[in-house]
Design a protein around this motif. Sequence first.
Motif, PDB file in Angstrom:
ATOM      1  N   SER A   1      32.178  36.460  41.558  1.00  0.00           N
ATOM      2  CA  SER A   1      32.864  37.697  41.183  1.00  0.00           C
ATOM      3  C   SER A   1      34.374  37.621  41.189  1.00  0.00           C
ATOM      4  CB  SER A   1      32.443  38.829  42.135  1.00  0.00           C
ATOM      5  OG  SER A   1      31.066  39.118  42.009  1.00  0.00           O
TER       6      SER A   1
ATOM      7  N   PRO B   1      37.448  41.664  38.774  1.00  0.00           N
ATOM      8  CA  PRO B   1      38.168  42.734  39.464  1.00  0.00           C
ATOM      9  C   PRO B   1      39.477  42.246  40.069  1.00  0.00           C
ATOM     10  CG  PRO B   1      36.408  41.909  40.848  1.00  0.00           C
ATOM     11  CD  PRO B   1      36.240  41.242  39.506  1.00  0.00           C
TER      12      PRO B   1
ATOM     13  N   GLU C   1      29.332  41.070  36.183  1.00  0.00           N
ATOM     14  CA  GLU C   1      28.820  41.517  34.891  1.00  0.00           C
ATOM     15  C   GLU C   1      29.908  42.157  34.028  1.00  0.00           C
ATOM     16  OE1 GLU C   1      25.754  44.130  36.164  1.00  0.00           O
ATOM     17  OE2 GLU C   1      24.330  42.501  36.571  1.00  0.00           O
ATOM     18  N   ARG C   2      31.121  42.272  34.537  1.00  0.00           N
ATOM     19  CA  ARG C   2      32.201  42.926  33.814  1.00  0.00           C
ATOM     20  C   ARG C   2      32.857  41.972  32.811  1.00  0.00           C
ATOM     21  NH1 ARG C   2      36.017  46.363  37.763  1.00  0.00           N
ATOM     22  NH2 ARG C   2      37.423  44.855  36.789  1.00  0.00           N
TER      23      ARG C   2
ATOM     24  N   GLN D   1      36.051  41.606  32.587  1.00  0.00           N
ATOM     25  CA  GLN D   1      37.175  40.983  33.283  1.00  0.00           C
ATOM     26  C   GLN D   1      36.937  41.069  34.786  1.00  0.00           C
ATOM     27  OE1 GLN D   1      41.034  42.136  31.892  1.00  0.00           O
ATOM     28  NE2 GLN D   1      42.094  41.470  33.750  1.00  0.00           N
TER      29      GLN D   1
ATOM     30  N   TRP E   1      30.320  43.067  39.966  1.00  0.00           N
ATOM     31  CA  TRP E   1      31.601  42.601  39.429  1.00  0.00           C
ATOM     32  C   TRP E   1      31.397  41.500  38.396  1.00  0.00           C
ATOM     33  CZ3 TRP E   1      34.829  46.056  41.218  1.00  0.00           C
ATOM     34  CH2 TRP E   1      34.758  46.508  42.547  1.00  0.00           C
TER      35      TRP E   1
END
Length: 349
Positions: free
Chosen positions: A309, A272, A267-268, A270, A265
């Motif tokens: 995250s 989660p 590394e996204r 936006q 998560w």
Amino acid sequence: MSTEPVVLPSLTSGLDEHWLTQTHEDILEPELPICDPHHHLWERDGHRYLLPEFLADAGSGHHIESTVFLECGAFYRATGPVEMRSVGEAEFVNGVAAMSASGQYGPTRVAAAFVGYADLTLGERAEAVLTALIEAGGGRFRGVRHSAAWDEGFVIGSSHSRPPAELYLDSTFRQGFACLGRLGLSFDAWVYYPQIPDVIDLARSFPEQPIVLNHVGGPIGVGPYAGRREAEFPVWANAIRELARCDNVWMKLGALSSKRAGFGWHERAQPPSSEELATAWRPYIETCIEAFGVQRCMFESNFPVDKISCSYAVLWNAFKRLAAGSSVSEKAALFRDTAHRFYRVAPST
């Protein structure tokens, strides 16, 4: 799987407070009372997470009545016998708890109970350390966590106790472990899921000793375990069901947004949503609750590790989504009452 050791950086390296604000949600069931039974306070690796930082998270909208601090190698004594230096953490936490209990910092009772560290491989000599921790704890010290998380292909750089393989099977460790029961203390177990059989053996050897397994039994999704979630889930689930047959073992539900869990998560672009988190975590959470029952399960934040995250508000929204089909009494157990019973936290007045 590769046997080449994999070393994770600090579990909070890369934590981005601004990034977390990109996902904002209304608080679900804001009046539901919560005891957060697993969080840390520290200043290390350039990361500060002390009472003000935790209160900022805990005050984000959920009804956090009380918390339990878990040992993390914080503020050990700089001098004196090595085995006694962890007493400094107990002194630090008891001071924080006293500050919180004054009411000056709001209604949440931070560290209403706490878990410290004693090196149980001292054997019988561990009893002196445990006695010192009890004395330093001001009536709030409840037990010990001596982590055993170890894998030949997986190393966590921030693990301060550096456990060897099969720690919980070691005879000298078990001599120290036996001291817990004599002093009325609990034990927090922390392993990776391939080591759950070691926890089963320990629990069966000490059937009267209260044990709580941290972080849904340590599923891993990084290093040599990356890309193996579907294949390894049945191995984890079978071990969880076997462990649940030990009546003296309880379960903490959380830590699935840590780097270690491997969902990626952090590394996204936006963060989660709570719906995404609940969907991903449901197989693990529901397996644990079905095996242990709500009377032996408690949701945990594992902050600030899991803050990598998601925000505290989104995390607890995800837990509330996972418990949406539960009865009022079941929710009370999962969010507060089970933690209160295990850690002997007196209800708020």
